[in-house]
Design a protein around this motif. Structure first.
Motif, mmCIF file in Angstrom:
data_model
loop_
_atom_site.group_PDB
_atom_site.id
_atom_site.type_symbol
_atom_site.label_atom_id
_atom_site.label_comp_id
_atom_site.label_asym_id
_atom_site.label_seq_id
_atom_site.Cartn_x
_atom_site.Cartn_y
_atom_site.Cartn_z
ATOM 1 N N THR A 23 0.829 -1.224 0.000
ATOM 2 C CA THR A 23 0.000 0.000 0.000
ATOM 3 C C THR A 23 0.857 1.265 0.000
ATOM 4 O O THR A 23 0.314 2.368 -0.094
ATOM 5 C CB THR A 23 -0.930 0.037 1.243
ATOM 6 O OG1 THR A 23 -0.143 0.218 2.421
ATOM 7 C CG2 THR A 23 -1.750 -1.239 1.354
ATOM 8 N N SER A 24 2.172 1.107 0.134
ATOM 9 C CA SER A 24 3.072 2.272 0.148
ATOM 10 C C SER A 24 3.466 2.615 -1.290
ATOM 11 O O SER A 24 3.120 1.885 -2.218
ATOM 12 C CB SER A 24 4.313 1.942 0.980
ATOM 13 O OG SER A 24 5.186 1.092 0.256
ATOM 14 N N TRP B 239 10.889 -0.079 2.798
ATOM 15 C CA TRP B 239 10.668 1.371 2.964
ATOM 16 C C TRP B 239 11.939 2.200 2.980
ATOM 17 O O TRP B 239 11.880 3.406 3.138
ATOM 18 C CB TRP B 239 9.779 1.660 4.183
ATOM 19 C CG TRP B 239 8.429 1.053 4.016
ATOM 20 C CD1 TRP B 239 7.506 1.387 3.069
ATOM 21 C CD2 TRP B 239 7.855 -0.019 4.773
ATOM 22 N NE1 TRP B 239 6.387 0.595 3.193
ATOM 23 C CE2 TRP B 239 6.570 -0.268 4.240
ATOM 24 C CE3 TRP B 239 8.286 -0.774 5.857
ATOM 25 C CZ2 TRP B 239 5.725 -1.253 4.748
ATOM 26 C CZ3 TRP B 239 7.457 -1.756 6.363
ATOM 27 C CH2 TRP B 239 6.190 -1.997 5.814
ATOM 28 N N CYS C 80 6.575 6.439 2.724
ATOM 29 C CA CYS C 80 5.280 5.864 3.112
ATOM 30 C C CYS C 80 4.613 6.685 4.211
ATOM 31 O O CYS C 80 5.154 7.680 4.702
ATOM 32 C CB CYS C 80 5.460 4.422 3.542
ATOM 33 S SG CYS C 80 6.644 4.210 4.865
ATOM 34 N N ASP D 202 0.827 2.083 6.374
ATOM 35 C CA ASP D 202 1.122 1.390 5.108
ATOM 36 C C ASP D 202 1.644 -0.004 5.419
ATOM 37 O O ASP D 202 2.333 -0.216 6.429
ATOM 38 C CB ASP D 202 2.184 2.164 4.304
ATOM 39 C CG ASP D 202 1.568 3.193 3.357
ATOM 40 O OD1 ASP D 202 0.370 3.067 3.028
ATOM 41 O OD2 ASP D 202 2.286 4.125 2.957
#
Lengths: 200, 200
Positions: A84-85, A138, A156, A160
């Motif tokens: 979702t990031s 990330w 992000c 996330d």
């Protein structure tokens, strides 16, 4: 029933066993935390997720949703099923270690991802032959046109998550990176906890 | 007196011991040959030249003349003292292995750099804990702005050489890459011999 959330404390590591087909959802709880991530074949610790092999398989240094993450035997061990990031995860930088912090000027022992890997595995009775270069979830490391490595802050936001599904029985290790001497975990240089949950 | 030239046959590997301060000159005899290059601390095979650690130290994926090449303990083990080629050497792609050639469609055993590392070390009575990701001399892998890995042909010419000087007692392993299924060793897909000599 709500899914159980497990904690990875700030600056610490955790090992998680996954059966083939099971998945782990790794949540960037506070939004700016890098999570060094390794994965070992549960039946053979000399087979592990390998970024240098992944680069050849993906023909990219940035894995994306749907990509198989491969081992040093070039077999899929995890699938990056959901992200979702903005999807910027580093695959070229080694895990931090005591040597890294000494070179940055830290006089004392500093928590580090390499020791976190060893400790997390030891807690479940396992040992790795070396510290493989991790998938740094990330961690935002663009590569410039001249090959330059750029140290960015994560892109992000809190909550996330990334879902990794096991392609074989395996052991995932997560380390909430303790880097607080350069702003790789956000401008505040404050490592935080993250969470994970297991999916069937 | 002419310096003695040693052969690394096409598709084969060789291990070479260097004392601290000694140097090896690696010559791209025919101009289009990739040479996978590893280096181990002579006193401790678990300490070796590591590309993922090098990326953090250099803040680049492309080492250049004058750069120290570091180990997984972040100590210089070699210096890239001289490079007469355009200086494009890969640091992100794993050594080829039997799995790579199987995935490319090769039905039979294919010579490969990972097995060459093991054989070359065995010839001098040594064993590595894993196959570290090598410095791929003359392998031309630009990274696109989107992170894409581009498989280029070498940019060098016959006789170009690289000089690596030992910062500690170490064992260098060279493999003349046997890749003949993609044009990484030039458009002719014909792996060739290379040569090396030792400098005081």
């Amino acid at each position: 029933m709500a899914r159980e959330l497990h904690l990875v404390p700030a600056r610490r590591g955790r090992a998680v066993s996954l059966a083939e087909g099971q998945a782990i959802q790794i949540i960037n709880t506070h939004g700016q935390q890098v999570v060094d991530t390794w994965c070992f074949n549960a039946a053979d610790m000399t087979e592990f997720m390998s970024m240098a092999h992944l680069h050849a398989t993906l023909e990219s240094i940035f894995p994306a949703e749907g990509d198989a993450l491969v081992t040093n035997h070039r077999r899929p061990i995890l699938t990056l099923e959901r992200d979702t990031s903005p999807g910027r995860h580093d695959t070229v930088i080694a895990a931090c270690d005591r040597h890294r912090y000494a070179l940055l000027g830290c006089d004392n022992d500093h928590d580090n991802c390499t020791d976190n890997l060893a400790s997390a595995l030891a807690e479940v009775g396992l040992e790795a032959p070396v510290c493989p270069s991790p998938l740094n979830l990330w961690m935002n490391i663009p590569i410039g046109p001249d090959g330059g490595v750029i140290w960015g802050a994560p892109l992000c936001k809190p909550g996330d998550y990334v879902t990794l599904r096991a392609a074989m029985d395996c052991v995932v290790v997560l380390s909430a990176c303790p880097q607080d001497m350069i702003p790789i975990n956000g401008a505040a240089c404050t490592p935080t906890e993250v969470h994970y949950s297991l999916l069937g």
